[in-house]
Design a protein around this motif. Structure first.
Motif, mmCIF file in Angstrom:
data_model
loop_
_atom_site.group_PDB
_atom_site.id
_atom_site.type_symbol
_atom_site.label_atom_id
_atom_site.label_comp_id
_atom_site.label_asym_id
_atom_site.label_seq_id
_atom_site.Cartn_x
_atom_site.Cartn_y
_atom_site.Cartn_z
ATOM 1 N N LYS A 15 -32.829 5.857 39.323
ATOM 2 C CA LYS A 15 -32.414 5.365 40.644
ATOM 3 C C LYS A 15 -31.343 4.297 40.513
ATOM 4 O O LYS A 15 -30.337 4.310 41.245
ATOM 5 N N GLN A 16 -31.532 3.355 39.599
ATOM 6 C CA GLN A 16 -30.549 2.303 39.387
ATOM 7 C C GLN A 16 -29.210 2.885 38.938
ATOM 8 O O GLN A 16 -28.149 2.470 39.396
ATOM 9 N N ARG A 19 -27.483 4.621 41.900
ATOM 10 C CA ARG A 19 -26.943 3.637 42.851
ATOM 11 C C ARG A 19 -25.688 2.963 42.291
ATOM 12 O O ARG A 19 -24.746 2.662 43.030
#
Length: 447
Positions: A15-16, A19
């Motif tokens: 997810k990081q 993003r």
């Protein structure tokens, strides 16, 4: 002003990474968009001769930009390492050193661009009718080297701090300026390729001005001031340890493309124009994996600086998966709409036909292999093994690409199609080497 820096050592890795990658992708896409705008406008208002000139000059511009990106990547890695370790003083000293180093590096590159471009175009056998326009375009772009390097330095430092959104805002401003000036200078004022060059240089200058204005408003993170613009020997060493191999990597890759461009030039203006368009479109297909690679470099460096080994390894795997997915999607779209995309640049049926052949061969399976290779090389750079990425670049660009293009295109008589196949096959072995570096785990000893 809102702060966008992220701590890349916490949270779910995939997810990081996603993003962090998305703004980088759109920033790269906008950067490519306003470069491609030059070719579209020149192709429409100047014709195939101007298009061949800009196509050849663009490869030289890639070399200049690549050197700047390579040097400043060292800043990304060192800022990320110091930030991951919580060393704010080291981060501040890295910022000052990188800006000073970048300014010093821009001068010889500017001089080389101004002095050597004509001879390089002659050496590449650029058709005589396109030579004056290519030289004029390159002279103007060479004069803007300091803006290119300075902008890359700002964005490199922001990425190292975990901020990928602010560079997107900077390049969005530049894209708008470039498109407006292209239409004004090339379309309305009929300044030809020189007008396109002035549009690009002005846009880059605007991007740098906006970026520096942001840094001044933020008081240049970590208490940075103008008096911090000094060369710290340990920081110079840390930046150049990654920056020199990375700059050489960019130089080697783009020089190889330059030599391949020379091979294409031998087949006439239509092929030279088509190959230039094909390279631009292939660049678009590479945008996703470039963004993932930039994110992987910063994220791996931050986590290795924080001594989070498992998280560093997970960053590489997440990056490879994301790179394959995004690049694969781009390749499929280009294959489906190859003729239509080529037609956006030039309406000459011969240019369209040749450009489609280029994309069918080069922007295919090799795109997926390139995505793996680039992501693994970015991981190697972030973990302190930039020399491996340089080795892979030498292998792919020199030993394989040039050799295979020469064999398939000239020795075995494949012509233009053979050169395309040589380019396509050159990415496979380096991708396997990059995967091997990750699996061996020698990078763990660098933490």
């Amino acid at each position: 002003m809102k702060e966008f820096a992220q701590n890349l050592t916490v949270g779910k890795v995939s997810k990081q990474l996603f993003r962090f990658t998305v703004p980088l992708f759109f920033a790269n896409l906008l950067q490519a968009f306003y470069n491609i705008t030059d070719m579209i406008v020149v192709g429409r208002f100047v014709g195939s001769t101007g298009l061949a000139a800009v196509s050849n000059a663009s490869v030289l511009c890639f070399i200049i930009a690549g050197i700047g990106q390579g040097i400043t990547i060292g800043g990304t890695v060192l800022v990320a390492r110091t930030r991951g370790a919580g060393d704010r003083r080291g981060e501040r000293e890295t910022i000052g050193t990188l800006f000073t180093l970048t300014a010093l590096a821009a001068l010889p590159v500017t001089v080389a661009g101004l002095m050597l471009s004509r001879q390089i175009f002659v050496w590449l056998e650029l058709p005589d009718e396109a030579l004056p326009e290519a030289v004029a375009y390159m002279d103007i772009l060479s004069g803007g080297t300091i803006a290119i390097f300075g902008y890359n330095a700002v964005c490199a430092l922001l990425r190292g701090r975990g901020d990928s959104r602010r560079p997107l805002q900077f390049v969005a401003v530049a894209a708008v300026v470039n498109v407006v000036l292209d239409l004004l200078l090339v379309g309305w004022l009929q300044l030809g390729t020189s007008g396109a060059a002035w549009a690009t240089v002005t846009a880059q200058g605007v991007a740098l001005s906006v970026a520096l204005g942001h840094l001044k408003q933020r008081e240049f993170f970590c208490g940075f001031r103008l008096r911090s613009l000094v060369m710290r020997p340990d920081k110079v060493a840390g930046i150049l340890q990654t920056g020199i191999p990375s700059a050489l990597q960019m130089l080697v890759v783009n020089l190889a493309f330059l030599l391949v461009t020379g091979m294409f030039n031998r087949y006439g203006v239509a092929v030279a124009a088509a190959a230039g368009i094909g390279l631009k479109i292939s660049t678009l297909a590479g945008m996703p994996c470039w963004a993932v690679g930039q994110a992987v470099t910063a994220m791996a460096a931050q986590n290795l600086g924080a001594n989070q080994i498992a998280r560093t390894a997970e960053t590489a795997l997440a990056g490879i998966r994301l790179s394959l997915l995004s690049t694969g999607t781009a390749v499929v779209l280009i294959q489906l709409f190859a003729a239509q995309v080529i037609g956006c640049f030039n309406s000459d049926p011969e240019v369209i036909r040749t450009g489609v052949v280029y994309l069918r061969i080069f922007c295919s399976f090799s795109g997926l292999a390139y995505a793996v290779m680039y992501t693994c090389d970015a991981f190697a750079t972030g973990t302190g093994a930039a020399s491996l990425a340089l080795f892979n670049a030498l292998l792919e660009a020199v030993l394989l690409r040039l050799l295979l293009c020469w064999l398939f295109g000239m020795v075995w008589g494949g012509g233009f199609v053979g050169v395309c196949w040589g380019m396509a096959l050159s990415t496979l072995p380096p991708a396997l080497i990059g995967l091997g570096y990750y699996r061996r785990g020698s990078w763990r000893r660098l933490s």
